[in-house]
Design a protein around this motif. Sequence first.
Motif, PDB file in Angstrom:
ATOM      1  N   UNK A 137       0.881  -1.172   0.000  1.00 32.46           N
ATOM      2  CA  UNK A 137       0.000   0.000   0.000  1.00 32.46           C
ATOM      3  C   UNK A 137       0.915   1.217   0.000  1.00 32.46           C
ATOM      4  N   UNK A 138       0.840   2.014  -1.069  1.00 33.51           N
ATOM      5  CA  UNK A 138       1.802   3.109  -1.259  1.00 33.51           C
ATOM      6  C   UNK A 138       1.094   4.445  -1.472  1.00 33.51           C
ATOM      7  N   UNK A 139       1.805   5.503  -1.182  1.00 32.53           N
ATOM      8  CA  UNK A 139       1.286   6.845  -1.464  1.00 32.53           C
ATOM      9  C   UNK A 139       1.166   7.041  -2.972  1.00 32.53           C
ATOM     10  N   UNK A 140       0.060   7.613  -3.410  1.00 33.30           N
ATOM     11  CA  UNK A 140      -0.184   7.775  -4.840  1.00 33.30           C
ATOM     12  C   UNK A 140       0.869   8.688  -5.477  1.00 33.30           C
ATOM     13  N   UNK A 141       1.482   9.562  -4.686  1.00 25.47           N
ATOM     14  CA  UNK A 141       2.513  10.466  -5.221  1.00 25.47           C
ATOM     15  C   UNK A 141       3.710   9.703  -5.774  1.00 25.47           C
ATOM     16  N   UNK A 142       3.934   8.479  -5.281  1.00 22.87           N
ATOM     17  CA  UNK A 142       5.099   7.697  -5.702  1.00 22.87           C
ATOM     18  C   UNK A 142       4.911   7.035  -7.062  1.00 22.87           C
ATOM     19  N   UNK A 143       3.705   7.134  -7.619  1.00 22.63           N
ATOM     20  CA  UNK A 143       3.444   6.479  -8.908  1.00 22.63           C
ATOM     21  C   UNK A 143       3.970   7.289 -10.095  1.00 22.63           C
ATOM     22  N   UNK A 144       4.599   8.411  -9.820  1.00 18.89           N
ATOM     23  CA  UNK A 144       5.163   9.241 -10.893  1.00 18.89           C
ATOM     24  C   UNK A 144       6.568   9.698 -10.533  1.00 18.89           C
ATOM     25  N   UNK A 145       7.446   9.701 -11.535  1.00 18.23           N
ATOM     26  CA  UNK A 145       8.725  10.373 -11.418  1.00 18.23           C
ATOM     27  C   UNK A 145       9.896   9.588 -10.875  1.00 18.23           C
ATOM     28  N   UNK A 146       9.694   8.329 -10.443  1.00 14.36           N
ATOM     29  CA  UNK A 146      10.799   7.555  -9.871  1.00 14.36           C
ATOM     30  C   UNK A 146      11.073   6.358 -10.777  1.00 14.36           C
ATOM     31  N   UNK A 147      12.245   6.282 -11.386  1.00  7.21           N
ATOM     32  CA  UNK A 147      12.545   5.154 -12.279  1.00  7.21           C
ATOM     33  C   UNK A 147      12.299   3.817 -11.605  1.00  7.21           C
ATOM     34  N   UNK A 148      11.726   2.888 -12.315  1.00  2.00           N
ATOM     35  CA  UNK A 148      11.439   1.520 -11.864  1.00  2.00           C
ATOM     36  C   UNK A 148      10.364   1.450 -10.776  1.00  2.00           C
ATOM     37  N   UNK A 149      10.493   2.272  -9.746  1.00  5.15           N
ATOM     38  CA  UNK A 149       9.545   2.197  -8.634  1.00  5.15           C
ATOM     39  C   UNK A 149       8.154   2.643  -9.063  1.00  5.15           C
ATOM     40  N   UNK A 150       8.069   3.783  -9.752  1.00  5.21           N
ATOM     41  CA  UNK A 150       6.758   4.309 -10.148  1.00  5.21           C
ATOM     42  C   UNK A 150       6.034   3.381 -11.116  1.00  5.21           C
ATOM     43  N   UNK A 151       6.761   2.835 -12.085  1.00  6.83           N
ATOM     44  CA  UNK A 151       6.115   1.949 -13.060  1.00  6.83           C
ATOM     45  C   UNK A 151       5.644   0.662 -12.376  1.00  6.83           C
ATOM     46  N   UNK A 152       6.400   0.187 -11.413  1.00  5.90           N
ATOM     47  CA  UNK A 152       5.988  -1.007 -10.688  1.00  5.90           C
ATOM     48  C   UNK A 152       4.731  -0.738  -9.865  1.00  5.90           C
ATOM     49  N   UNK A 153       4.657   0.423  -9.236  1.00  3.33           N
ATOM     50  CA  UNK A 153       3.473   0.757  -8.457  1.00  3.33           C
ATOM     51  C   UNK A 153       2.238   0.873  -9.343  1.00  3.33           C
ATOM     52  N   UNK A 154       2.413   1.346 -10.561  1.00  4.15           N
ATOM     53  CA  UNK A 154       1.278   1.478 -11.475  1.00  4.15           C
ATOM     54  C   UNK A 154       0.818   0.132 -12.033  1.00  4.15           C
ATOM     55  N   UNK A 155       1.771  -0.770 -12.269  1.00  2.00           N
ATOM     56  CA  UNK A 155       1.446  -2.016 -12.973  1.00  2.00           C
ATOM     57  C   UNK A 155       1.414  -3.250 -12.083  1.00  2.00           C
ATOM     58  N   UNK A 156       1.956  -3.151 -10.868  1.00  2.00           N
ATOM     59  CA  UNK A 156       2.197  -4.341 -10.061  1.00  2.00           C
ATOM     60  C   UNK A 156       1.007  -4.901  -9.307  1.00  2.00           C
ATOM     61  N   UNK A 157      -0.096  -4.132  -9.206  1.00  2.88           N
ATOM     62  CA  UNK A 157      -1.291  -4.666  -8.560  1.00  2.88           C
ATOM     63  C   UNK A 157      -1.491  -4.285  -7.108  1.00  2.88           C
ATOM     64  N   UNK A 158      -0.628  -3.416  -6.573  1.00  4.10           N
ATOM     65  CA  UNK A 158      -0.794  -2.961  -5.197  1.00  4.10           C
ATOM     66  C   UNK A 158      -1.866  -1.890  -5.085  1.00  4.10           C
ATOM     67  N   UNK A 159      -1.937  -1.235  -3.936  1.00  4.37           N
ATOM     68  CA  UNK A 159      -2.906  -0.164  -3.712  1.00  4.37           C
ATOM     69  C   UNK A 159      -2.167   1.164  -3.601  1.00  4.37           C
ATOM     70  N   UNK A 160      -2.525   2.115  -4.443  1.00  9.29           N
ATOM     71  CA  UNK A 160      -1.916   3.443  -4.418  1.00  9.29           C
ATOM     72  C   UNK A 160      -2.952   4.424  -3.876  1.00  9.29           C
ATOM     73  N   UNK A 161      -2.691   4.912  -2.679  1.00  6.41           N
ATOM     74  CA  UNK A 161      -3.725   5.657  -1.967  1.00  6.41           C
ATOM     75  C   UNK A 161      -3.393   7.136  -1.820  1.00  6.41           C
ATOM     76  N   UNK A 162      -4.456   7.919  -1.784  1.00  4.75           N
ATOM     77  CA  UNK A 162      -4.364   9.347  -1.512  1.00  4.75           C
ATOM     78  C   UNK A 162      -4.651   9.543  -0.029  1.00  4.75           C
ATOM     79  N   UNK A 163      -3.646   9.880   0.739  1.00  2.30           N
ATOM     80  CA  UNK A 163      -3.813   9.987   2.194  1.00  2.30           C
ATOM     81  C   UNK A 163      -4.745  11.125   2.595  1.00  2.30           C
TER      82      UNK A 163
END
Length: 250
Positions: free
Chosen positions: A103-129
């Motif tokens: 479960x990750x902060x939605x802000x992390x889904x942009x701008x970070x190589x490898x990490x952001x793309x994984x958060x978008x495609x990997x099936x976890x939960x990206x939440x707006x706190x």
Amino acid sequence: MSKLTGYILSPVFYFFFALTLCIFHPIQWVCYRFFGYKAHKVSVDILNFFLTYCQVFLLNSVTFKNDFNLPTDRPIIFAANHQSMYDIPSLIWFLRKHSAKFISKIELTKGIPSISINLRLGGGANINRKDNKQAISEIIKLGRRMKENNWSTVIFPEGTRAKDGKVKTFQFGGIATILKAVPNALIVPIAIENSWKIVRFGMFPLTTGHALKWTVLQPIEPGDKTANEITIEVEAEIRKVLEQETGNLG
């Protein structure tokens, strides 16, 4: 000495850590685009193997201890204390056969190589706190995916990192929300030790020569227990390990 060598070795560590992220960013995209989720997951697992063992450049050792035969045919909620961002690559690598999501902060889904793309495609939960309704909805969706695919998830019930290594009071909301969607999930505590020491002075210098440990503890069957009771039990078991380690050092 740990801080002094950190001034020398931190740039080396950061170089290889960043290089790994940059190399695997296009690899992830190609795997997902042309070969699908399973290929993408393999690429993410390998990425996190290299991120985990980048610790050698800081002279840190990495130990993962699991004395339990955890099932792969039912969802698992791994609940861990949280000490630094370096907790996460190791959890992904060592728990890879359980398809552990985060479960990750939605802000992390942009701008970070490898990490952001994984958060978008990997099936976890990206939440707006800042949007509690959206956050709960995303966690419930994650729970449904866990149920459908026998995936697992890793949560940090403290909510934020314990920068001094001292465990904060665990909150039961995350476990409660996931259990609503996956009531048969097994709860597995994990005690994380010493990763807070790497960043005790912030991002620079990182400190060196630590024994980083991840220890899987006795699994908990939810049964008739409430989420609050489970969370208290998880916290108590993790505290016991960390206090024992502190006592041994003393």
